[in-house]
Motif scaffolding. Structure first.
Motif, short mmCIF file in Angstrom:
data_model
loop_
_atom_site.label_atom_id
_atom_site.label_comp_id
_atom_site.label_asym_id
_atom_site.label_seq_id
_atom_site.Cartn_x
_atom_site.Cartn_y
_atom_site.Cartn_z
N UNK A 329 0.82 -1.21 0.00
CA UNK A 329 0.00 0.00 0.00
C UNK A 329 0.85 1.26 0.00
N UNK A 330 2.11 1.15 0.44
CA UNK A 330 3.04 2.27 0.37
C UNK A 330 3.94 2.15 -0.85
N UNK A 331 4.65 1.03 -0.98
CA UNK A 331 5.64 0.90 -2.05
C UNK A 331 5.01 0.91 -3.43
N UNK A 332 3.81 0.36 -3.56
CA UNK A 332 3.17 0.31 -4.86
C UNK A 332 2.12 1.38 -5.07
N UNK A 333 1.79 2.13 -4.01
CA UNK A 333 0.71 3.09 -4.13
C UNK A 333 1.13 4.48 -3.65
N UNK A 334 0.98 4.76 -2.36
CA UNK A 334 1.14 6.13 -1.87
C UNK A 334 2.54 6.70 -2.06
N UNK A 335 3.56 5.85 -2.03
CA UNK A 335 4.93 6.33 -2.19
C UNK A 335 5.44 6.18 -3.62
N UNK A 336 4.63 5.68 -4.50
CA UNK A 336 5.06 5.46 -5.87
C UNK A 336 4.58 6.62 -6.74
N UNK A 337 5.48 7.19 -7.53
CA UNK A 337 5.19 8.39 -8.31
C UNK A 337 4.46 8.05 -9.60
N UNK A 338 3.23 7.57 -9.46
CA UNK A 338 2.44 7.21 -10.64
C UNK A 338 2.06 8.46 -11.42
N UNK A 339 1.86 8.28 -12.71
CA UNK A 339 1.53 9.43 -13.55
C UNK A 339 0.15 9.99 -13.21
N UNK A 340 0.05 11.31 -13.29
CA UNK A 340 -1.20 12.04 -13.10
C UNK A 340 -1.82 11.86 -11.72
N UNK A 341 -1.00 11.55 -10.73
CA UNK A 341 -1.49 11.42 -9.36
C UNK A 341 -0.60 12.28 -8.46
N UNK A 342 -1.15 13.20 -7.68
CA UNK A 342 -0.32 14.02 -6.78
C UNK A 342 0.41 13.15 -5.78
N UNK A 343 1.69 13.40 -5.60
CA UNK A 343 2.47 12.62 -4.67
C UNK A 343 3.45 13.52 -3.91
N UNK A 344 3.61 13.21 -2.62
CA UNK A 344 4.57 13.94 -1.80
C UNK A 344 5.98 13.59 -2.25
N UNK A 345 6.87 14.60 -2.23
CA UNK A 345 8.23 14.35 -2.70
C UNK A 345 9.21 15.27 -1.97
N UNK A 346 10.47 14.87 -2.04
CA UNK A 346 11.58 15.76 -1.70
C UNK A 346 12.38 15.91 -2.98
N UNK A 347 12.49 17.15 -3.45
CA UNK A 347 13.09 17.41 -4.76
C UNK A 347 14.34 18.26 -4.60
N UNK A 348 15.27 18.09 -5.54
CA UNK A 348 16.46 18.92 -5.56
C UNK A 348 16.56 19.60 -6.92
N UNK A 349 16.75 20.93 -6.88
CA UNK A 349 16.93 21.73 -8.09
C UNK A 349 18.41 22.02 -8.22
N UNK A 350 19.03 21.59 -9.33
CA UNK A 350 20.47 21.72 -9.50
C UNK A 350 20.76 22.50 -10.78
N UNK A 351 21.73 23.38 -10.71
CA UNK A 351 22.21 24.10 -11.90
C UNK A 351 23.56 23.54 -12.30
N UNK A 352 23.70 23.23 -13.59
CA UNK A 352 24.99 22.77 -14.11
C UNK A 352 25.40 23.68 -15.26
N UNK A 353 26.71 23.75 -15.49
CA UNK A 353 27.18 24.54 -16.62
C UNK A 353 27.26 23.67 -17.87
N UNK A 354 27.76 24.25 -18.95
CA UNK A 354 27.79 23.53 -20.23
C UNK A 354 28.69 22.31 -20.19
N UNK A 355 29.62 22.27 -19.23
CA UNK A 355 30.52 21.11 -19.10
C UNK A 355 30.02 20.11 -18.07
N UNK A 356 28.80 20.30 -17.57
CA UNK A 356 28.20 19.35 -16.65
C UNK A 356 28.60 19.51 -15.21
N UNK A 357 29.33 20.58 -14.89
CA UNK A 357 29.75 20.81 -13.50
C UNK A 357 28.60 21.44 -12.72
N UNK A 358 28.33 20.90 -11.52
CA UNK A 358 27.25 21.44 -10.68
C UNK A 358 27.67 22.78 -10.10
#
Length: 756
Positions: A329-358
């Motif tokens: 009920x968690x691994x396959x449902x509430x914690x799984x990021x299924x399409x078109x379903x709102x899901x809680x997340x922890x996200x990281x926004x990263x900027x990289x340059x043209x050479x791939x350096x963070x």
């Protein structure tokens, strides 16, 4: 204490605070303490019995779709006898979808029963939008038993294969599903447990011969003591979980995040996005997003779910099943990021340059909505010019930027020089009956590599953040090879005509040069395997010793909290470091971090051994039909007792016992990794082409035994095994150790060294 709340007040609190619905949260909200908690517990149970607690206000709007694993309420049969169900998690504006239950013989369901079910969309059927198959009934969690069935005059018994269980289970007549005496069966508890007499069980699956392919993974689970049954308290906590609301989170639902996974993925815990950076100070740069399921929201410190997840350490994957770290009920449902379903997340926004350096990064606790769940093959096919109705709209706005950013990350990887081992992963394909139909190597697509690079970068960002904020965490540690293993690798390289420099600080770039020398030669696979064997085992530790293989100083696992407890600890660290809530690291977590690291490092090794043993058994079962067949391969290992040959096509390892090589004595030279015949001078070394005849394949042990037919195209003489008696009128067998060693040294001196 404040005035004791009414039912309406409690319902209003739950509606306003969908993330704070536990009894302790309600008690805290209304100031209920001491003995009054007993009255609160009674009131909550009464409300649950009345069905009031199932009513909740919709806190966000969903598109018209349901997750593939959902909790359903069973409806009464219609006039035609068909059973339909109602989804507990439906937020669409349109009419609720009709869900047809596809029931098996053992599914005994009644109106208003709640079930966890796997849904399949039926877009072409006007009568219903989904079909549903029961995973299990909510509120029931019968114990499962794997054992050998023994028939009797009045029913039968199940003798568990688990070494720790010596009691039998009684199977009443009619509950055996046709099992025959001696067959391996999976059974479940039937009826309530009793203190008197033997427990009762019903057979739910007949697996047949205990040595058959279908039983392989189940036997491995029990042999390695991998917990495959969730305690009732754990299941109850998982069943009580509800979708997280927007409160305390950043709304990320407008970001076009997508998930890319294997076509048969059991869970989806990571989503990705790449956008061109419009900052003129970062020409050619990108903004990358990696969003990970917020498992910490549901699995809180000290809970039953938490204790069970820590004990399991990780999910274990087999060709025919998965033993998850968290309930379905968690691994396959509430914690799984299924399409078109709102899901809680922890996200990281990263900027990289043209050479791939963070350049920088920032973590957010949010609510996301995946725009698509894609398979690796579909993504790669779209990039290769073969789009589908699903991938075509995503090609330009989503997929091409992902690949463009990946090209930059590849440049950063090339500069960093992580270890570039080329070891194809085997894929075992099973039929519905559990028989192995084919063995193949998994194709390594750019889509696979893309996701790996995004995950590595996110893991680095998590480790760097927690180090900077001085927050305890578990590092993923991979130390340098020890000198003895490096010396052994140098010997293998020298025997193959290659060079691994000595007398300098070892870097992954040195090993990559060795791998490059071997690439495309007959020694390619042997050098890759030998390099892998020289590596130390990665593990978890609160202290940071770096990651040698990835050539990274700070590295922690952040991207798979559904299947790894280490990632859950890192998530809690991020929650604590950013003051996002009270579900971060607990004092107990911090105090016991060393013990946790050891437990999950051990469970990881346990899973690896179980998975490896299972693969070996499946390979042996598959090759048992090839007894007497000649198979090509290469010498992959040399030992005093024989030679290991890696068979082409399957990658299986077959042993050629030294006694079958002939009547002469064979000298084992550990330095050159060779066996040399004392009479003929026949030398067997790593990487040589071989043709063998398979003589034994034992599915129970996974063992394969073969005879050597030819070596580097030269037929082996047909000689009998070396006799145990002395020959030549009582004289001992001549063992020309000195001559053999001199020949080995001469061979080594004459080795042609190739460099790239």
């Amino acid at each position: 204490m404040s005035q004791f709340p009414t039912k309406d007040a409690i319902l209003q609190w739950i509606a306003d605070n969908p993330t704070l619905t536990a009894k302790r949260d309600i008690a805290k909200a209304f100031g209920i303490k001491g003995a009054a908690r007993i009255d609160l517990k009674r009131l909550l149970k009464e409300m649950e019995a009345e069905g009031l607690l199932s009513k909740r206000r919709k806190t966000y709007r969903d598109p018209e779709s349901l997750p593939p694993v959902s909790v359903l309420t069973v409806l009464a049969p219609d006039k035609d006898g068909d059973v339909f169900a109602q989804a507990m998690e439906w937020h669409g504006d349109g009419p609720e979808p009709r869900i047809l239950m596809v029931l098996s013989e053992q599914d005994a369901l009644g109106p208003n029963d709640r079930v966890l079910a796997r849904l399949t969309a039926t877009p072409d059927d006007p009568d219903h939008a989904y079909t549903a198959r029961v995973i299990r009934k909510i509120g029931t969690n019968p114990q499962r038993i794997l054992g050998v069935y023994r028939s009797g005059s009045e029913g039968g018994r199940v003798l568990p294969v688990d070494k720790g269980s010596d009691r039998e289970w009684i199977v009443a007549p009619g509950n055996d599903r046709g099992a025959k005496d001696g067959e391996l069966v999976e059974a479940e508890q039937a009826g309530p447990k009793s203190r008197m007499g033997l427990p009762k069980a019903r057979v739910v699956a007949v697996l047949g011969d205990p040595t058959a392919a279908k039983a392989v993974s189940l036997i491995a689970i029990h042999q390695h003591a991998i917990p495959d049954h969730f305690p009732d308290a754990v299941v109850a906590e998982a069943d009580a979980a509800k979708p997280a609301g927007l409160k305390g989170r950043e709304d990320l639902r407008d970001l076009p995040l997508i998930t890319i996974d294997p076509s048969d993925a059991r869970d989806r815990d990571d989503a990705v996005l790449a956008q061109h950076d419009k900052d003129p100070k970062n020409p050619g740069g990108f903004i990358l997003w990696v969003a990970i399921a917020d498992v910490a929201h549901y699995v809180t410190p000290g809970s039953e779910l938490d204790r069970e997840a820590r004990k399991r350490g990780n999910s274990t994957y087999f060709p025919d099943r998965v033993v998850p770290m968290l309930p379905d009920s968690l691994s396959g449902d509430l914690c799984s990021l299924h399409e078109n379903v709102p899901r809680a997340c922890i996200a990281v926004r990263m900027r990289i340059d043209a050479e791939g350096r963070k350049l920088d990064h920032q973590f957010k606790r949010g609510l996301m909505l995946s725009k698509a769940s894609l398979a690796y093959e579909d993504v790669q096919s779209a990039m290769d010019g073969h789009t589908t109705d699903k991938t075509a709209p995503l090609l330009e706005p989503v997929l091409r930027p992902l690949y463009a950013a990946y090209e930059a990350l590849k440049r950063a990887r090339l500069a960093r020089q992580p270890l570039e081992l080329d070891l194809p992963e085997r894929r075992i394909v099973l039929s519905d009956s559990g028989e192995v139909t084919s063995i193949a190597y998994k194709e390594r697509l750019d889509a696979h590599k893309l996701i790996e690079e995004y995950m590595v970068l996110a893991n680095v960002a998590a480790a760097e953040t927690l180090v900077a904020k001085k927050t305890p965490l578990l590092f993923r540690v991979h130390e340098e090879p020890n000198p003895d293993k490096l010396d052994a690798l140098r010997d293998v390289a020298q025997a193959s005509g290659m060079v691994l420099a000595k007398g300098q600080v070892l870097h992954t770039s040195h090993l990559n040069r060795l791998l490059a020398q071997a690439e495309g030669t007959e020694h390619d696979e042997v050098i890759n395997l030998s390099t892998l064997r020289a590596m130390t085992q990665a593990y978890y530790n609160p202290e940071n010793f770096g990651h040698f293989g990835l050539a990274l100083r700070n590295y922690a696992h952040f991207t798979s909290p559904i299947r790894r407890y280490s990632d859950l600890i890192v998530h809690r660290g991020l929650i604590s470091a950013h003051h996002w809530g009270d579900d971060g690291l607990s004092p107990w977590d911090i105090e016991n971090l060393d013990e946790t690291a050891k437990i999950i490092s051990d469970t990881e090794r346990r899973s690896m051994m179980a998975e490896r043993d299972t693969t070996d058994r499946y390979l042996a079962a598959y090759l048992s039909k090839s007894i007497g067949t000649e198979i090509e391969g290469r010498i992959a290992g040399i030992a005093r007792f024989g030679v290991f040959v890696k068979l082409e096509g399957t990658g299986a390892d077959a042993l050629i016992p030294i006694r079958t090589l002939g009547a002469e004595f064979f000298h084992f030279d550990a330095e050159s990794q060779t066996l040399m015949g004392s009479d003929t001078g026949l030398t067997i070394g790593l990487g040589q082409r071989a043709v063998v005849k398979l003589t034994e394949a034992t599915p129970v042990t996974g063992g394969l035994v073969a005879e050597l037919v030819s070596l580097d195209g030269q037929m082996m003489p047909r000689v009998s095994a070396r006799p145990h008696h002395r020959r030549g009128g009582g004289k001992p067998v001549r063992r020309k150790a000195g001559v053999a060693k001199a020949k080995a040294a001469k061979v080594k001196r004459k080795v042609k060294r190739t460099r790239k």
